[in-house]
Design an enzyme around this catalytic site. Sequence first.
Site, mmCIF file in Angstrom:
data_model
loop_
_atom_site.group_PDB
_atom_site.id
_atom_site.type_symbol
_atom_site.label_atom_id
_atom_site.label_comp_id
_atom_site.label_asym_id
_atom_site.label_seq_id
_atom_site.Cartn_x
_atom_site.Cartn_y
_atom_site.Cartn_z
ATOM 1 N N CYS A 114 0.851 -1.190 0.000
ATOM 2 C CA CYS A 114 0.000 0.000 0.000
ATOM 3 C C CYS A 114 0.887 1.239 0.000
ATOM 4 O O CYS A 114 1.893 1.289 0.714
ATOM 5 C CB CYS A 114 -0.901 -0.004 1.240
ATOM 6 S SG CYS A 114 -2.056 1.384 1.297
ATOM 7 N N HIS A 157 -9.258 -3.495 -2.698
ATOM 8 C CA HIS A 157 -8.242 -2.806 -1.882
ATOM 9 C C HIS A 157 -8.584 -1.321 -1.782
ATOM 10 O O HIS A 157 -8.510 -0.719 -0.700
ATOM 11 C CB HIS A 157 -6.857 -2.999 -2.518
ATOM 12 C CG HIS A 157 -5.736 -2.266 -1.846
ATOM 13 N ND1 HIS A 157 -4.689 -2.901 -1.218
ATOM 14 C CD2 HIS A 157 -5.494 -0.941 -1.709
ATOM 15 C CE1 HIS A 157 -3.869 -1.987 -0.715
ATOM 16 N NE2 HIS A 157 -4.326 -0.797 -1.002
ATOM 17 N N GLU A 158 -8.997 -0.736 -2.903
ATOM 18 C CA GLU A 158 -9.317 0.713 -2.902
ATOM 19 C C GLU A 158 -10.599 1.013 -2.142
ATOM 20 O O GLU A 158 -10.642 1.975 -1.370
ATOM 21 C CB GLU A 158 -9.428 1.236 -4.346
ATOM 22 C CG GLU A 158 -8.203 1.006 -5.207
ATOM 23 C CD GLU A 158 -6.903 1.330 -4.511
ATOM 24 O OE1 GLU A 158 -5.906 0.652 -4.803
ATOM 25 O OE2 GLU A 158 -6.882 2.224 -3.645
ATOM 26 N N HIS A 161 -10.140 1.270 1.492
ATOM 27 C CA HIS A 161 -9.643 2.571 1.975
ATOM 28 C C HIS A 161 -10.807 3.530 2.262
ATOM 29 O O HIS A 161 -10.718 4.368 3.161
ATOM 30 C CB HIS A 161 -8.700 3.226 0.953
ATOM 31 C CG HIS A 161 -7.283 2.731 1.010
ATOM 32 N ND1 HIS A 161 -6.496 2.794 2.144
ATOM 33 C CD2 HIS A 161 -6.502 2.182 0.053
ATOM 34 C CE1 HIS A 161 -5.296 2.293 1.879
ATOM 35 N NE2 HIS A 161 -5.273 1.904 0.627
HETATM 36 O O1 SB7 Z 1 -4.575 2.081 -2.206
HETATM 37 C C1 SB7 Z 1 -3.709 2.034 -3.298
HETATM 38 N N1 SB7 Z 1 -2.452 1.564 -2.957
HETATM 39 O O2 SB7 Z 1 -2.029 1.681 -1.715
HETATM 40 C C2 SB7 Z 1 -1.553 1.141 -4.005
HETATM 41 C C3 SB7 Z 1 -1.452 -0.362 -4.072
HETATM 42 C C4 SB7 Z 1 -2.691 -0.966 -4.634
HETATM 43 C C5 SB7 Z 1 -2.761 -2.460 -4.562
HETATM 44 C C6 SB7 Z 1 -1.645 -3.244 -4.304
HETATM 45 C C7 SB7 Z 1 -1.766 -4.632 -4.233
HETATM 46 C C8 SB7 Z 1 -3.012 -5.212 -4.426
HETATM 47 C C9 SB7 Z 1 -4.106 -4.421 -4.679
HETATM 48 C C10 SB7 Z 1 -3.977 -3.062 -4.739
HETATM 49 NI NI NI Z 2 -3.610 1.182 -0.501
#
Ligand code: SB7
Ligand code: NI
Length: 187
Positions: A114, A157-158, A161
């Site tokens: 992240c 993942h987003e 957040h």
């Molecule tokens: O929130 C966005 N972020 O921190 C960047 C990394 C995004 C991400 C990384 C690994 C698996 C799914 C999503």
């Molecule tokens: Ni992230």
Amino acid sequence: MITMDDIIREGNPALRAVAKEVSVPLSDEDIKLGEEMMEFLHNSQDPIKAEELGLRGGVGLAAPQLDISKRIIAVHVPSGDLENPEPTLSAVMYNPKILSHSVQDACLGEGEGCLSVDREVPGYVVRHNKITLSYVDAAGVKQKIRLKNYEAIVVQHEIDHLNGVMFYDHINQENPYALKDGVLVIE
Ligand SMILES: OCN(O)CCCc1ccccc1
Ligand code: NI
């Protein structure tokens, strides 16, 4: 232009807040923010610009990571195939919402990272393999799409957040690589 200095890091309570929906029709401010978030992703994936600007590569970004508690995410997933440079998913999503999901779970074999976490946190982050998602796009049009595998993982993942959830909240503390039967490991 967004740089790493604009991205807040773990420990900042803003990363644990639940973000507010944006009003529709979209304000010029929210449209501009979305454009800047997408520009960041493009820059972060451009070796020259990323080097110049000191950016960590990212395939997604959520407004709360910019200390903006709004339900806005940007995702830009490159195809990874030089022959076919078209990204597999590229969108700014306003008020994204998971409408339904598969029983099948999945995780990335290499775990997750992240931009708001300046450390490695090893372990499987188990998520839904497939999701049906609604969101308002940058043109203000309501969209409903289905995603699976890596693209579905990134969007989850987003959206996490937007709800104050960090990827490592999903990692099994006793055994970070514990896996229930049937979880798809995406390499
Ligand atoms: O929130 C966005 N972020 O921190 C960047 C990394 C995004 C991400 C990384 C690994 C698996 C799914 C999503
Ligand atoms: Ni992230």
